[in-house]
Enzyme design. Structure first.
Site, PDB file in Angstrom:
ATOM      1  N   GLY A  52       0.804  -1.224   0.000  1.00  0.00           N
ATOM      2  CA  GLY A  52       0.000   0.000   0.000  1.00  0.00           C
ATOM      3  C   GLY A  52       0.835   1.271   0.000  1.00  0.00           C
ATOM      4  O   GLY A  52       0.445   2.266  -0.625  1.00  0.00           O
ATOM      5  N   ASN A  53       1.987   1.228   0.672  1.00  0.00           N
ATOM      6  CA  ASN A  53       2.793   2.456   0.764  1.00  0.00           C
ATOM      7  C   ASN A  53       3.443   2.840  -0.564  1.00  0.00           C
ATOM      8  O   ASN A  53       3.932   3.943  -0.715  1.00  0.00           O
ATOM      9  CB  ASN A  53       3.860   2.318   1.868  1.00  0.00           C
ATOM     10  CG  ASN A  53       4.919   1.284   1.524  1.00  0.00           C
ATOM     11  OD1 ASN A  53       4.640   0.276   0.884  1.00  0.00           O
ATOM     12  ND2 ASN A  53       6.135   1.533   1.940  1.00  0.00           N
ATOM     13  N   LYS A  74     -13.486 -10.193   4.861  1.00  0.00           N
ATOM     14  CA  LYS A  74     -12.860  -8.955   4.397  1.00  0.00           C
ATOM     15  C   LYS A  74     -13.906  -7.853   4.178  1.00  0.00           C
ATOM     16  O   LYS A  74     -14.706  -7.936   3.246  1.00  0.00           O
ATOM     17  CB  LYS A  74     -12.128  -9.270   3.085  1.00  0.00           C
ATOM     18  CG  LYS A  74     -11.083  -8.317   2.736  1.00  0.00           C
ATOM     19  CD  LYS A  74      -9.701  -8.949   2.693  1.00  0.00           C
ATOM     20  CE  LYS A  74      -8.696  -7.836   2.579  1.00  0.00           C
ATOM     21  NZ  LYS A  74      -7.467  -8.077   3.269  1.00  0.00           N
ATOM     22  N   LYS A  93      -2.873 -10.141  -1.981  1.00  0.00           N
ATOM     23  CA  LYS A  93      -1.867  -9.895  -3.014  1.00  0.00           C
ATOM     24  C   LYS A  93      -0.530 -10.587  -2.704  1.00  0.00           C
ATOM     25  O   LYS A  93       0.217 -10.933  -3.618  1.00  0.00           O
ATOM     26  CB  LYS A  93      -1.654  -8.400  -3.245  1.00  0.00           C
ATOM     27  CG  LYS A  93      -0.925  -7.655  -2.131  1.00  0.00           C
ATOM     28  CD  LYS A  93       0.493  -7.317  -2.512  1.00  0.00           C
ATOM     29  CE  LYS A  93       1.271  -6.558  -1.476  1.00  0.00           C
ATOM     30  NZ  LYS A  93       0.943  -6.590  -0.067  1.00  0.00           N
ATOM     31  N   LYS A 128       2.404 -12.163   4.438  1.00  0.00           N
ATOM     32  CA  LYS A 128       3.698 -11.997   3.763  1.00  0.00           C
ATOM     33  C   LYS A 128       4.645 -13.141   4.098  1.00  0.00           C
ATOM     34  O   LYS A 128       5.287 -13.708   3.221  1.00  0.00           O
ATOM     35  CB  LYS A 128       4.358 -10.668   4.161  1.00  0.00           C
ATOM     36  CG  LYS A 128       3.597  -9.475   3.649  1.00  0.00           C
ATOM     37  CD  LYS A 128       4.337  -8.186   3.968  1.00  0.00           C
ATOM     38  CE  LYS A 128       3.344  -7.050   4.063  1.00  0.00           C
ATOM     39  NZ  LYS A 128       2.392  -6.986   2.944  1.00  0.00           N
TER      40      LYS A 128
HETATM   41  P1  ADP Z   1       1.250  -3.888   2.673  1.00  0.00           P
HETATM   42  O1  ADP Z   1       0.357  -2.810   2.183  1.00  0.00           O
HETATM   43  O2  ADP Z   1       2.662  -3.725   2.219  1.00  0.00           O
HETATM   44  O3  ADP Z   1       0.702  -5.271   2.453  1.00  0.00           O
HETATM   45  P2  ADP Z   1       0.602  -4.219   5.511  1.00  0.00           P
HETATM   46  O4  ADP Z   1       0.228  -3.050   6.341  1.00  0.00           O
HETATM   47  O5  ADP Z   1      -0.445  -5.184   5.098  1.00  0.00           O
HETATM   48  O6  ADP Z   1       1.389  -3.644   4.264  1.00  0.00           O
HETATM   49  O7  ADP Z   1       1.747  -5.056   6.269  1.00  0.00           O
HETATM   50  C1  ADP Z   1       2.968  -4.447   6.690  1.00  0.00           C
HETATM   51  C2  ADP Z   1       2.889  -4.024   8.151  1.00  0.00           C
HETATM   52  O8  ADP Z   1       2.872  -5.169   8.995  1.00  0.00           O
HETATM   53  C3  ADP Z   1       4.080  -3.266   8.662  1.00  0.00           C
HETATM   54  O9  ADP Z   1       4.024  -1.912   8.316  1.00  0.00           O
HETATM   55  C4  ADP Z   1       3.986  -3.487  10.178  1.00  0.00           C
HETATM   56  O10 ADP Z   1       3.346  -2.397  10.803  1.00  0.00           O
HETATM   57  C5  ADP Z   1       3.094  -4.704  10.322  1.00  0.00           C
HETATM   58  N1  ADP Z   1       3.623  -5.822  11.102  1.00  0.00           N
HETATM   59  C6  ADP Z   1       2.846  -6.655  11.833  1.00  0.00           C
HETATM   60  N2  ADP Z   1       3.557  -7.599  12.432  1.00  0.00           N
HETATM   61  C7  ADP Z   1       4.853  -7.378  12.098  1.00  0.00           C
HETATM   62  C8  ADP Z   1       6.083  -8.033  12.415  1.00  0.00           C
HETATM   63  N3  ADP Z   1       6.116  -9.109  13.207  1.00  0.00           N
HETATM   64  N4  ADP Z   1       7.233  -7.549  11.892  1.00  0.00           N
HETATM   65  C9  ADP Z   1       7.196  -6.451  11.100  1.00  0.00           C
HETATM   66  N5  ADP Z   1       6.066  -5.792  10.757  1.00  0.00           N
HETATM   67  C10 ADP Z   1       4.900  -6.240  11.245  1.00  0.00           C
HETATM   68 MG    MG Z   2      -1.109  -6.054   3.277  1.00  0.00          MG
END
Ligand code: ADP
Ligand code: MG
Length: 312
Positions: free
Chosen positions: A11-12, A127, A211, A273
């Site tokens: 998203g970023n 969702k 995704k 992820k």
């Molecule tokens: P994207 O849009 O890239 O899918 P998400 O917000 O879904 O991003 O996932 C990334 C976020 O997951 C990070 O910004 C962080 O705040 C969060 N996060 C949750 N658990 C963890 C973890 N164990 N280690 C690192 N980040 C984490």
């Molecule tokens: Mg995400």
């Protein structure tokens, strides 16, 4: 070494509004073109949460108030989001490449991702998407359209859709052919348009494929060397956000599974992820997955940062 890489953008990398997105993708294009410039074959995937939410909400609102505006089914909203995000990405990557005298074709493929109609996700949709409704409106949508509606944190009722796993990519031969011919391809946007198979038909279903999982699937299909999941954090942590937080450089499949079992990764953000990285790494020996931030992509692939998940 020249690797075949699938890069999943979070998203970023895109922002929330069209104006924000067209500005942000100029920066997003830089680390991607760095990889291309260094001889890597790059295929892109991306999320679409805020974008498909916006389109769905706009269409819902318009169809509620203007008789001339039809209802837009959710898979069509997903297709729209793939189109407009792809447009911005291919535009920015083209420009960044031309600025460095790289001339490679870049294009977006509107991509359908096949899901199993018996996926257990369909039993329990989770969702939330689109507009907020009152209890009465929600009841009407349940009886008239068969939507699943849930109360969302005191803010009203929202439709919820299932999040099934990707099984296959309908346009995989097209994507492969383009990649083999040195094209930069943007595919499985927003996890792909979810479709179920019915004989020769592919039927769009209201659902959201993660995704991260769709990126892992296309990386497997393309026989990529690397899956790079770019997000807002440079590394994956255990005890995330606590004083015992520890950033991880490398994870074996066994370690990753252990940390999942211990609940270190938040569902809906880091958990998919890590799972997607594990799926890809475990699909064949030698395949590597890296989770890092957009800014650190280049350093990450040089082995200097990020969290690497490997199949040892
Ligand atoms: P994207 O849009 O890239 O899918 P998400 O917000 O879904 O991003 O996932 C990334 C976020 O997951 C990070 O910004 C962080 O705040 C969060 N996060 C949750 N658990 C963890 C973890 N164990 N280690 C690192 N980040 C984490
Ligand atoms: Mg995400």
């Amino acid at each position: 070494m020249h690797d075949k890489i699938v890069v999943a953008l979070g998203g970023n990398a895109l922002g929330k509004t069209p104006q924000e997105q067209i500005n942000l993708v100029k920066n997003t294009a830089k680390p991607i073109v760095d990889l291309i410039q260094h001889g890597h074959q790059v295929t892109l995937a991306h999320g679409n949460g805020p974008q498909v939410g916006m389109i769905n909400l706009a269409m819902d609102t318009a169809s509620k108030t203007a008789a001339s505006t039809p209802e837009m089914p959710f898979p069509e909203c997903g297709a729209m989001s793939q189109g407009y995000i792809g447009y911005h990405l291919q535009n920015a990557i083209r420009e960044e490449m031309l600025g460095r005298n790289i001339s490679k074709p870049v294009a977006t493929v509107v991509t359908q991702v096949i899901v199993d109609k018996n996926d257990e996700a369909f039993v329990k949709p989770t969702k939330p998407i689109g507009a907020f409704y009152t209890e009465e409106e929600a009841q009407e949508l349940i009886t008239e359209k068969g939507f699943d509606m849930v109360e969302d944190a005191g803010r009203g009722y929202r439709r919820v859709v299932p999040s099934p796993l990707p099984i296959d990519v309908a346009e995989k031969e097209v994507v492969k052919t383009l990649v083999d011919n040195d094209c930069i391809v943007i595919t499985v946007g927003g996890g792909g348009i979810p479709v179920v198979k019915d004989g020769n038909k592919l039927i769009g279903v209201p659902a959201v494929i993660d995704k991260d999982f769709a990126s892992s699937k296309i990386a497997e299909i393309l026989d990529a060397d690397y899956l790079i999941i770019l997000t807002a954090v440079e590394k994956v942590a255990i005890n995330f956000g606590t004083k015992n937080e520890k950033w991880l450089d490398k994870l074996t499949l066994e370690e990753a599974q252990q940390y999942i079992d211990e609940g270190h990764f938040a569902p809906g953000s880091m958990l998919p992820k890590v799972k997607a990285a594990m799926m890809f790494a475990s699909s064949k020996k030698g395949r590597k997955a890296l989770i890092t931030s957009l800014e650190k992509a280049e350093e990450g692939i040089e082995g200097k940062t990020g969290t690497l998940i490997i199949n040892e």
